[in-house]
Design an enzyme around this catalytic site. Structure first.
Site, mmCIF file in Angstrom:
data_model
loop_
_atom_site.group_PDB
_atom_site.id
_atom_site.type_symbol
_atom_site.label_atom_id
_atom_site.label_comp_id
_atom_site.label_asym_id
_atom_site.label_seq_id
_atom_site.Cartn_x
_atom_site.Cartn_y
_atom_site.Cartn_z
ATOM 1 N N ASP A 1 0.878 -1.181 0.000
ATOM 2 C CA ASP A 1 0.000 0.000 0.000
ATOM 3 C C ASP A 1 0.914 1.229 0.000
ATOM 4 O OD1 ASP A 1 -1.681 2.094 0.634
ATOM 5 O OD2 ASP A 1 -2.814 0.980 2.157
ATOM 6 N N HIS A 2 0.900 1.953 -1.088
ATOM 7 C CA HIS A 2 1.852 3.062 -1.249
ATOM 8 C C HIS A 2 1.546 4.232 -0.313
ATOM 9 C CE1 HIS A 2 5.202 4.872 -3.055
ATOM 10 N NE2 HIS A 2 4.887 4.819 -4.328
#
Ligand code: CAO
Length: 437
Positions: A409-410
């Site tokens: 999850d950036h």
């Protein structure tokens, strides 16, 4: 409620709709400057039992509107003031009509005494109103409350249904249905988060087909994956680990095992290498709080393992893997994956994971892009190890290389952090002595 006056300014008020203390305003269909007719609907309201339209009993120009969609009102509340347009039309034949007087221009009549007109002597309950209703943009549309409710149930903005086929252009149920058909044929906009849906296709036109119901697991997995796909900005990073030595050790270990003992697969070492990486990079053992403002760091190490079953994908969780031996983990995964394939996992068996591993190595592949099992922040994908010629500085040597795919999850993990985390896993697998550190 009704109070006649010769001035020409009438007040339209909420009538008695059955001794109801609170009435919800669903739509207001007039605005300042509108020229309205007798019986024209000025507002649609709902009580907990019914939906109804409030028609005007005067004709004239709307001077001021006092309610808006979403307001809660009660009997006698002021809806609007209207400057009566025509002395002969002020509702002389209606009990609620004001005395007809010539209407002064809008901007010259602010001080005029007013006449009270109950808005809806003819208001009629048309349908049970069960659900809260969003304000519509269909204020101008000429339609009964039942048709408006029907449109809302279908998610249709009645203001967009242009041609009503009823008397005086009134929109009927069939007009709403035809509008939906037309939109579907044109490619159906706006479903999930305003994203156009995939148009329905009649495949039987092209050949024989058979309809097979999706399993419950597949349907739920599909919903969850769609939710994750739409909510998480995900990046997948690929790397390879040299597992030649690890594999030699694994084979030696398995050779020592009796024939009834569970064999150790490479996955157990991957679990251990992953946990060592999570210790080093705590943000991978974390979840974003639901408001997106903070990171919840976990001090336990539970690993979810994606298991392929005849009914679809399930993810049993191996708990406290940092405290368990490779052999214990192998036995536990064998037991949980067998349970999963028999459909016997309990909800608790699938809860509390920190990171998931999706291993397709037993099947094949060179790389893939697994989807994060949110609210976890990362997932490690594994495909088939294969012998490759690797340059050692002097010569090419045959090494067993394992492809790894890390999706994260950036919002939580930066690209460089993701690469460092993967490097740690790669090193841990290439030299499993590091797992002792
Ligand atoms: N490279 C080469 N061989 C591999 C390998 C890899 N990366 N991973 C497994 N193998 C081998 C194993 O060593 C085993 O070989 P032997 O029979 O000779 O011992 C064989 O492939 C079968 O392994 P396995 O798949 O039964 O065991 P596992 O521990 O590796 O995996 C499990 C267990 C439950 C993860 C797996 O059976 C499974 O269900 N995988 C599918 C997961 C899935 O569907 N993921 C997609 C999700 S979408 O994101």
């Amino acid at each position: 409620m009704t109070d006649n006056n010769k001035s020409g300014l009438c007040e339209i008020k909420v009538p008695d709709v059955g001794n109801v203390p609170s009435i919800d305003v669903v739509e207001v269909l007039i605005k300042v400057g509108d020229v309205i007719e007798i019986e024209q609907t000025v507002a649609t309201v709902e009580t907990d039992k019914a939906s109804m339209e409030l028609p005007s009993s005067v004709a004239g120009t709307v001077k001021e509107v006092f309610i808006k969609a979403g307001d809660k009102v009660s009997e006698g509340a002021l809806i609007a003031t209207v400057i009566v347009a025509d002395a002969g039309q002020g509702g002389a034949d209606k009990p609620a009509a004001p005395a007809p007087v010539a209407a002064p221009p809008v901007d010259t009549a602010p001080k005029a005494p007013v006449v009270e007109v109950p808005a809806a002597p003819a208001a009629k309950a048309v349908t049970a109103a069960a659900e809260p209703v969003a304000a519509s943009t269909g204020g101008k549309a000429h339609a009964s409350p039942s048709v408006r409710l029907f449109a809302r149930e279908l998610g249709v903005d009645i203001g967009k249904v242009s041609a009503g086929s009823g008397r005086k252009g009134r929109i009927l149920k069939d007009d709403v249905k035809n509008f939906v058909k037309k939109v579907m044929a044109e490619g159906a906009p706006a479903t999930v988060a305003g994203i156009p849906s995939i148009p329905a296709v009649d495949f039987s036109v092209f050949g024989e087909t058979e309809v097979q119901k999706l399993s419950k697991i597949k349907r739920l997995t599909g919903q969850n994956l769609t939710r994750v796909w739409l909510n998480l900005p995900m990046v997948t990073y690929h790397d390879e680990a040299d597992i030649t030595d690890m594999e030699a050790f694994r084979n030696a270990l398995n050779a020592e095992k009796g024939k009834d003992e569970v064999k150790v697969t490479g996955l157990m070492f991957i679990i251990k290498a992953l946990v060592a990486g999570m210790r080093q990079f705590p943000s991978f053992n974390a979840s974003l709080s639901s408001d997106g403002e903070s990171l919840i760091l976990k001090k336990y190490f539970n690993i979810g393992i994606a298991v392929d079953t005849p009914n679809g994908l399930v993810v049993p969780v191996l708990r406290d893997v940092d405290t368990k031996s490779i052999s214990q983990l192998a036995a536990e995964l064998a037991e949980k994956s067998a349970k999963a394939r028999l459909g016997k996992l309990m909800p608790a068996d699938m809860q509390g994971g920190c990171i998931t591993i999706s291993s397709l190595g037993g099947i094949g592949g060179t790389a893939f892009t697994p989807i994060v099992n949110a609210p976890e922040v990362a997932i490690l994908g594994v495909t088939r190890a294969k012998m490759q010629p690797v340059w050692n500085g002097k010569e090419f040597v045959p090494r067993l290389m394992l492809p790894l795919d890390l999706t994260y999850d950036h919002r939580v993990i930066d690209g460089a952090e993701g690469a460092r985390f993967m490097a740690a896993i790669r090193q841990n697998l290439s030299d499993i002595r590091r797992l002792l550190l």
